[in-house]
Design a protein around this motif. Structure first.
Motif, PDB file in Angstrom:
ATOM      1  N   THR A 214      45.959  38.668   8.168  1.00 17.59           N
ATOM      2  CA  THR A 214      45.113  37.468   8.223  1.00 17.59           C
ATOM      3  C   THR A 214      45.925  36.268   8.707  1.00 17.59           C
ATOM      4  OG1 THR A 214      43.719  38.287   6.416  1.00 17.59           O
ATOM      5  CG2 THR A 214      43.674  35.911   6.856  1.00 17.59           C
ATOM      6  N   TRP A 215      47.150  36.152   8.179  1.00 11.86           N
ATOM      7  CA  TRP A 215      48.032  35.063   8.631  1.00 11.86           C
ATOM      8  C   TRP A 215      48.344  35.199  10.118  1.00 11.86           C
ATOM      9  CZ3 TRP A 215      53.055  36.021  10.439  1.00 11.86           C
ATOM     10  CH2 TRP A 215      53.780  34.874  10.779  1.00 11.86           C
ATOM     11  N   ALA A 216      48.642  36.411  10.561  1.00 12.31           N
ATOM     12  CA  ALA A 216      48.974  36.628  11.971  1.00 12.31           C
ATOM     13  C   ALA A 216      47.773  36.337  12.868  1.00 12.31           C
ATOM     14  CB  ALA A 216      49.439  38.072  12.177  1.00 12.31           C
ATOM     15  N   GLU A 217      46.581  36.662  12.366  1.00 10.04           N
ATOM     16  CA  GLU A 217      45.375  36.415  13.155  1.00 10.04           C
ATOM     17  C   GLU A 217      45.176  34.917  13.396  1.00 10.04           C
ATOM     18  OE1 GLU A 217      40.931  38.345  13.235  1.00 10.04           O
ATOM     19  OE2 GLU A 217      41.802  37.860  11.274  1.00 10.04           O
ATOM     20  N   LEU A 218      45.536  34.107  12.395  1.00  7.26           N
ATOM     21  CA  LEU A 218      45.333  32.664  12.496  1.00  7.26           C
ATOM     22  C   LEU A 218      46.454  31.971  13.272  1.00  7.26           C
ATOM     23  CD1 LEU A 218      44.130  31.958   8.839  1.00  7.26           C
ATOM     24  CD2 LEU A 218      42.718  31.993  10.917  1.00  7.26           C
ATOM     25  N   ILE A 248      43.457  41.362  15.942  1.00  8.35           N
ATOM     26  CA  ILE A 248      44.874  41.257  15.620  1.00  8.35           C
ATOM     27  C   ILE A 248      45.513  42.635  15.480  1.00  8.35           C
ATOM     28  CG2 ILE A 248      44.473  41.121  13.127  1.00  8.35           C
ATOM     29  CD1 ILE A 248      47.219  39.356  15.246  1.00  8.35           C
ATOM     30  N   ASP A 249      44.710  43.622  15.014  1.00  8.93           N
ATOM     31  CA  ASP A 249      45.248  44.979  14.898  1.00  8.93           C
ATOM     32  C   ASP A 249      45.551  45.552  16.284  1.00  8.93           C
ATOM     33  OD1 ASP A 249      45.055  45.334  12.009  1.00  8.93           O
ATOM     34  OD2 ASP A 249      42.889  45.245  12.327  1.00  8.93           O
ATOM     35  N   ALA A 250      44.678  45.265  17.253  1.00  7.45           N
ATOM     36  CA  ALA A 250      44.929  45.730  18.616  1.00  7.45           C
ATOM     37  C   ALA A 250      46.157  45.055  19.193  1.00  7.45           C
ATOM     38  CB  ALA A 250      43.710  45.450  19.492  1.00  7.45           C
TER      39      ALA A 250
END
Length: 580
Positions: A214-218, A248-250
């Motif tokens: 979630t942090w990486a996505e933001l 973000i997973d991709a």
């Protein structure tokens, strides 16, 4: 566009130029009678090698090695029209086109048996092996290890999805191969520094796996997206990700794939190459399964580093199944070889002997190949050689195929006669034209005003004048002139056959019934039922004269009919049948 095809000294062709104007990306049916030279045309294309034309000596014209073979194409691709030539010294066709020839694989084979002082040979038909992959690549697999790559990210490693299934998927191997040049840029100075910065940020992340994603996505996703190698690989991976995965997973998976590639590019490419081969092998198996041939043990086999399909003896597999299966497999092979050039596929009479179901199947594979080539941004010319006139055979179901008659006829339908056939169903003349002009009726009629009103030749409104015209065209045909109207000849044949049957009926009542019967065949059957001797040849000739009673506004209708009329056996049948 392929404007012309010119052949010199190939099999039965000494020198011949075909003016065609063939458009790309649609099936083109090249029609000619047996013996005209369709297989010679296919042989010329089959002889094309990368640097020159290599025609087997036994296929040189007249077997004379002093007559060198040559193939020329006049084409318009991008820019002006140019001529491409292949002969024994060079081949400029290869620079513009990838050329493939598909033909029957049935071959005659003689097996010798020694019997004391004598040797006998037994002939049999066999189907030559189809080589699908000439050289199987070495077995290889990706060096990816989820444990090792997660360790490079410390605590954040647990947030990375495994990519084993994606990397080992044979269906994705070609896509990853195409991405290799893109991933090469990931170790450039600028992009390398950006990727290192992303990895450092991830390594310092804390919390649970979901917290880190979630942090990486933001915070990190925008930085991923502006790095072309990572965004491109993520775009490719995303449609194949597990249900519930986010963008973000991709992106994180793309980072793992890119790092795996940069760790050992040679190993990565080797793994992709082998996986691509496995995908190709399965594709061939799927094609064979689609034709129901598995019970005959027909399947791709690895033999001496090649992938081949071997067939049982010809007597153990149906002709239709054999030809359609080979055809589909070869088109699949062509599909896998699409490169940077336009494609020519010559199909030599594969269609001519298939049943309706197999014809539908092989047409599907041609249309699929056209789509695949277009997806690659290239053009394809499927040239289908056939002796069958597609206008009279319902099994040609291509959407708007182009038809080219290779044997052009000098005799051709007259303008007035063609217009008559096109307007024969006009309500003002339909009944009279059908009964008194295109069929036999002893009563002379005069419909000149109606003919003039619909724009037809007024004088022909007198049925006697019209019959005199078609008889005159018949006399030209009998004398072997080259300016007869083939449609008028067909009309005269039909009218005369009906007249002979009518005259043989014994009384007026039956003659009246005969004239009121619809269609020539039905008229002949009625006459036969009344004791008239009707030769079976007259029914057979219906295949000739009925074709000449209908026209198509946008095609060369004369050539196929003239081809039939000029056949020596057909000519003999007509002359014998129309004797008074």
């Amino acid at each position: 566009m392929i404007k012309t095809i010119a052949i010199e000294n190939v099999r039965g062709i000494g020198s011949k130029t075909f003016d065609l104007d063939i458009f790309p990306n649609k099936p083109s049916l090249l029609v000619a009678p047996n013996g005209f030279g369709k297989s010679s045309l296919a042989a010329a294309f089959a002889a094309l090698k990368t640097r020159r034309m290599e025609l087997p000596k036994e296929q040189w014209h007249l077997g004379d090695e002093a007559l060198p073979p040559k193939l020329s194409l006049t084409v318009k691709q991008k820019g002006p029209v140019k001529t491409l030539v292949a002969d024994g010294q060079s081949n400029t066709i290869a620079g513009a086109f990838d050329v493939h020839v598909v033909s029957s694989r049935l071959r005659a084979k003689a097996t010798k048996h020694n019997m004391g002082r004598f040797t006998t040979a037994v002939a049999a038909l066999e189907i030559s092996d189809l080589i699908l992959v000439a050289t199987i690549p070495e077995k290889a697999k990706h060096l990816y290890s989820s444990t090792s790559i997660r360790a490079r990210f410390g605590n954040a490693g647990k947030a990375l999805r495994k990519v084993d299934d994606i990397l080992s998927n044979p269906g994705l191997a070609d896509g990853f191969t195409d991405l290799c040049p893109v991933m090469d840029k990931a170790d450039g100075v600028r992009m390398g520094a950006e990727i290192t910065g992303l990895m450092d940020a991830l390594t310092n992340a804390t919390g649970t796996a979901d917290d880190i994603r979630t942090w990486a996505e933001l915070t990190l996703a925008p930085r991923f997206e502006v790095i072309p190698p990572l965004s491109a690989v993520a775009d490719f991976i995303e449609p194949h990700a597990a249900t519930g995965d986010r963008r973000i997973d991709a992106l994180l998976s793309a980072l793992q794939v890119t790092l795996t590639y940069l760790d050992d590019r040679k190993a990565f490419k080797a793994a992709c190459k082998y996986l691509s081969y496995l995908d190709e092998k399965q594709g061939y198996q799927d094609v064979i399964n689609a034709f129901g041939a598995t019970w005959k043990e027909v399947r791709p086999r690895e033999h001496k580093r090649s992938l081949v399909v071997s067939f049982p003896a010809a007597m153990h597999i149906s002709n239709g199944q054999r030809d359609s299966l080979c055809f589909a497999a070869e088109l699949r092979k062509i599909e896998r070889s699409i490169g940077s050039k336009d494609v020519i596929v010559v199909i030599d009479e594969v269609f001519d002997y298939l049943d309706d179901a197999n014809l539908v199947a092989v047409q599907y594979y041609i249309l699929r190949l056209i789509d695949r080539v277009k997806e690659k941004g290239r053009n394809i010319y499927p040239l289908i050689l056939t002796h069958l006139n597609p206008y009279y055979f319902r099994h040609f179901s291509f959407p708007k195929p182009k038809v080219y008659f290779l044997k052009k006829s000098k005799p051709s339908i007259g303008k007035e006669f063609r217009l008559l056939l096109l307007k024969r169903e006009d309500p003002s003349i339909e009944k009279d034209i059908g009964r008194h002009f295109l069929h036999y009726d002893p009563v002379d009629v005069d419909i000149r005003p109606q003919m003039k009103a619909v724009g037809l030749k007024e004088a022909w409104g007198q049925s006697a004048v019209f019959r005199a015209h078609i008889e005159a065209e018949w006399e030209k045909y009998v004398k072997q002139a080259d300016n007869y109207d083939p449609f008028a000849v067909c009309c005269h044949v039909r009218v005369t056959i009906e007249r002979h049957a009518y005259d043989a009926l014994p009384d007026e009542a039956r003659k009246t019934t005969f004239l009121g019967t619809w269609k020539t065949r039905n008229k002949l059957e009625y006459a036969a039922s009344q004791g008239v001797v009707v030769d079976d040849t007259l029914y057979l000739l219906g295949l000739i004269y009925n074709d000449g009673m209908h026209v198509n506004e946008s095609v060369d209708e004369s050539s196929p009919i003239v081809s039939k009329l000029e056949n020596l056996t057909v000519r003999h049948m007509l002359l014998q049948s129309l004797k008074a």
